[in-house]
Motif scaffolding. Structure first.
Motif, PDB file in Angstrom:
ATOM      1  N   PHE A 191       0.818  -1.212   0.000  1.00  0.00           N
ATOM      2  CA  PHE A 191       0.000   0.000   0.000  1.00  0.00           C
ATOM      3  C   PHE A 191       0.857   1.270   0.000  1.00  0.00           C
ATOM      4  CE2 PHE A 191      -2.396  -3.315   2.278  1.00  0.00           C
ATOM      5  CZ  PHE A 191      -3.415  -3.487   1.355  1.00  0.00           C
ATOM      6  N   ALA A 192       2.148   1.143  -0.239  1.00  0.00           N
ATOM      7  CA  ALA A 192       3.061   2.281  -0.169  1.00  0.00           C
ATOM      8  C   ALA A 192       2.773   3.344  -1.226  1.00  0.00           C
ATOM      9  CB  ALA A 192       4.511   1.806  -0.293  1.00  0.00           C
ATOM     10  N   HIS A 193       2.031   2.993  -2.239  1.00  0.00           N
ATOM     11  CA  HIS A 193       1.691   3.945  -3.303  1.00  0.00           C
ATOM     12  C   HIS A 193       0.440   4.763  -2.962  1.00  0.00           C
ATOM     13  CE1 HIS A 193      -1.137   0.718  -3.949  1.00  0.00           C
ATOM     14  NE2 HIS A 193      -1.843   1.543  -4.700  1.00  0.00           N
ATOM     15  N   SER A 194      -0.118   4.549  -1.771  1.00  0.00           N
ATOM     16  CA  SER A 194      -1.380   5.198  -1.435  1.00  0.00           C
ATOM     17  C   SER A 194      -1.318   5.873  -0.064  1.00  0.00           C
ATOM     18  CB  SER A 194      -2.522   4.175  -1.463  1.00  0.00           C
ATOM     19  OG  SER A 194      -2.330   3.188  -0.467  1.00  0.00           O
ATOM     20  N   ALA A 195      -2.275   6.751   0.157  1.00  0.00           N
ATOM     21  CA  ALA A 195      -2.351   7.473   1.429  1.00  0.00           C
ATOM     22  C   ALA A 195      -3.799   7.853   1.692  1.00  0.00           C
ATOM     23  CB  ALA A 195      -1.475   8.721   1.388  1.00  0.00           C
ATOM     24  N   GLU A 196      -4.092   8.129   2.964  1.00  0.00           N
ATOM     25  CA  GLU A 196      -5.416   8.603   3.360  1.00  0.00           C
ATOM     26  C   GLU A 196      -5.311  10.066   3.757  1.00  0.00           C
ATOM     27  OE1 GLU A 196      -8.636   7.982   6.943  1.00  0.00           O
ATOM     28  OE2 GLU A 196      -7.455   6.226   6.314  1.00  0.00           O
ATOM     29  N   LEU A 197      -6.175  10.876   3.194  1.00  0.00           N
ATOM     30  CA  LEU A 197      -6.187  12.319   3.409  1.00  0.00           C
ATOM     31  C   LEU A 197      -7.122  12.702   4.551  1.00  0.00           C
ATOM     32  CD1 LEU A 197      -5.546  15.252   2.297  1.00  0.00           C
ATOM     33  CD2 LEU A 197      -7.639  14.986   0.934  1.00  0.00           C
ATOM     34  N   GLY A 198      -6.697  13.654   5.357  1.00  0.00           N
ATOM     35  CA  GLY A 198      -7.552  14.243   6.380  1.00  0.00           C
ATOM     36  C   GLY A 198      -7.259  15.729   6.482  1.00  0.00           C
ATOM     37  N   TYR A 199      -8.236  16.492   6.909  1.00  0.00           N
ATOM     38  CA  TYR A 199      -8.042  17.941   7.019  1.00  0.00           C
ATOM     39  C   TYR A 199      -9.107  18.542   7.930  1.00  0.00           C
ATOM     40  CZ  TYR A 199     -11.495  17.521   3.257  1.00  0.00           C
ATOM     41  OH  TYR A 199     -12.582  17.156   2.514  1.00  0.00           O
ATOM     42  N   TRP A 200      -8.811  19.739   8.394  1.00  0.00           N
ATOM     43  CA  TRP A 200      -9.779  20.504   9.174  1.00  0.00           C
ATOM     44  C   TRP A 200      -9.436  21.982   9.026  1.00  0.00           C
ATOM     45  CZ3 TRP A 200      -8.399  23.709  13.240  1.00  0.00           C
ATOM     46  CH2 TRP A 200      -7.098  23.567  13.737  1.00  0.00           C
ATOM     47  N   LEU A 201     -10.415  22.823   9.269  1.00  0.00           N
ATOM     48  CA  LEU A 201     -10.234  24.269   9.143  1.00  0.00           C
ATOM     49  C   LEU A 201     -11.038  24.957  10.232  1.00  0.00           C
ATOM     50  CD1 LEU A 201      -8.969  26.472   7.271  1.00  0.00           C
ATOM     51  CD2 LEU A 201     -11.140  26.485   6.034  1.00  0.00           C
ATOM     52  N   GLY A 202     -10.442  25.980  10.843  1.00  0.00           N
ATOM     53  CA  GLY A 202     -11.150  26.756  11.855  1.00  0.00           C
ATOM     54  C   GLY A 202     -12.426  27.361  11.285  1.00  0.00           C
ATOM     55  N   GLU A 203     -13.477  27.370  12.079  1.00  0.00           N
ATOM     56  CA  GLU A 203     -14.802  27.800  11.612  1.00  0.00           C
ATOM     57  C   GLU A 203     -14.820  29.214  11.044  1.00  0.00           C
ATOM     58  OE1 GLU A 203     -19.456  27.721  13.087  1.00  0.00           O
ATOM     59  OE2 GLU A 203     -17.875  27.389  14.564  1.00  0.00           O
ATOM     60  N   ALA A 204     -13.975  30.087  11.548  1.00  0.00           N
ATOM     61  CA  ALA A 204     -13.942  31.470  11.048  1.00  0.00           C
ATOM     62  C   ALA A 204     -13.575  31.541   9.567  1.00  0.00           C
ATOM     63  CB  ALA A 204     -12.947  32.295  11.864  1.00  0.00           C
ATOM     64  N   HIS A 205     -13.039  30.455   9.013  1.00  0.00           N
ATOM     65  CA  HIS A 205     -12.586  30.453   7.614  1.00  0.00           C
ATOM     66  C   HIS A 205     -13.431  29.556   6.713  1.00  0.00           C
ATOM     67  CE1 HIS A 205      -9.094  32.829   8.694  1.00  0.00           C
ATOM     68  NE2 HIS A 205      -9.068  32.100   9.783  1.00  0.00           N
ATOM     69  N   TRP A 206     -14.549  29.055   7.228  1.00  0.00           N
ATOM     70  CA  TRP A 206     -15.426  28.201   6.438  1.00  0.00           C
ATOM     71  C   TRP A 206     -16.149  29.010   5.364  1.00  0.00           C
ATOM     72  CZ3 TRP A 206     -18.463  24.883  10.560  1.00  0.00           C
ATOM     73  CH2 TRP A 206     -17.561  24.034  11.227  1.00  0.00           C
ATOM     74  N   GLY A 207     -16.556  28.326   4.304  1.00  0.00           N
ATOM     75  CA  GLY A 207     -17.426  28.921   3.288  1.00  0.00           C
ATOM     76  C   GLY A 207     -16.731  29.826   2.294  1.00  0.00           C
ATOM     77  N   ARG A 208     -15.414  29.768   2.208  1.00  0.00           N
ATOM     78  CA  ARG A 208     -14.665  30.646   1.292  1.00  0.00           C
ATOM     79  C   ARG A 208     -13.951  29.873   0.186  1.00  0.00           C
ATOM     80  NH1 ARG A 208     -11.589  34.325   5.836  1.00  0.00           N
ATOM     81  NH2 ARG A 208     -13.450  34.818   7.047  1.00  0.00           N
TER      82      ARG A 208
END
Length: 191
Positions: A98-115
């Protein structure tokens, strides 16, 4: 064959990538106040793994920095906007077959949502990690109720591949998750 270079002198190139509106860069301990400020929000944590604590405390930030320091090539980075770390993005790489693959995760502070920031961040990071780690596939999951994250993934070129029923339970809430896949074009190991 063992390397003749002592591990302490092995330097991995720093990870930094610009996107329209900011940059993605390594986390540094000086980000602790900003990290806690943006991460300590149940609306931010709602669809994330419980590895992302809620509430999010200064001790959690210290644990995060210690975890990153333990990695030879850290897999998590700060999203910086206006000189402040306001979110995070990372990939968990596979190994062996599985070395050719990865799992992505992310988060963003609410003050910056919707842009539309996270779509730009994901696209910029994908372009860099594909060559850095010779990836062919990136997988991401989004709770079916997380419409914003679904939009981010679709706009960044991910394709829906399936539904995992009752994949997660967070704070007593059962969550179905959509599985998304992103397949890179041919990747050269010499890139």
């Amino acid at each position: 064959m063992a390397s003749s270079v002592p591990p302490s002198s092995h330097r991995v190139p720093s990870f930094e990538v610009a996107f329209d509106g900011g940059r993605v860069r390594p986390w540094v301990p000086a980000d602790a106040v900003s990290l806690v400020s943006h991460a300590d929000n149940p609306r931010v944590a709602r669809f994330l793994s419980t590895r992302f604590p809620s509430p999010y405390t200064p001790a959690d930030a210290a644990d995060w920095f210690a975890f990153l320091a333990s990695q030879d090539d850290p897999e998590g980075w700060a999203i910086e906007i206006g000189g402040e770390a306001v979110g995070g993005i990372g990939l968990r790489r596979g190994d062996a077959e599985f070395a050719h693959s990865a799992e992505l995760g992310y988060w963003l502070g609410e003050a910056h949502w919707g842009r539309g920031l996270m779509t730009r961040v994901v696209s910029a990071v994908l372009a860099k990690v594909v060559t850095r780690w010779c990836l062919r596939r990136v997988t991401a999951y989004a709770a079916t109720a997380n419409h914003a994250s679904i939009r981010v993934l679709e706009q960044a070129g991910f394709e829906r591949e399936g539904l995992m029923r009752a994949r997660a339970i967070r704070d007593g809430e059962v969550q179905d998750h959509l599985v998304f896949g992103w397949i890179a074009q041919a990747v050269s190991r010499n890139s």
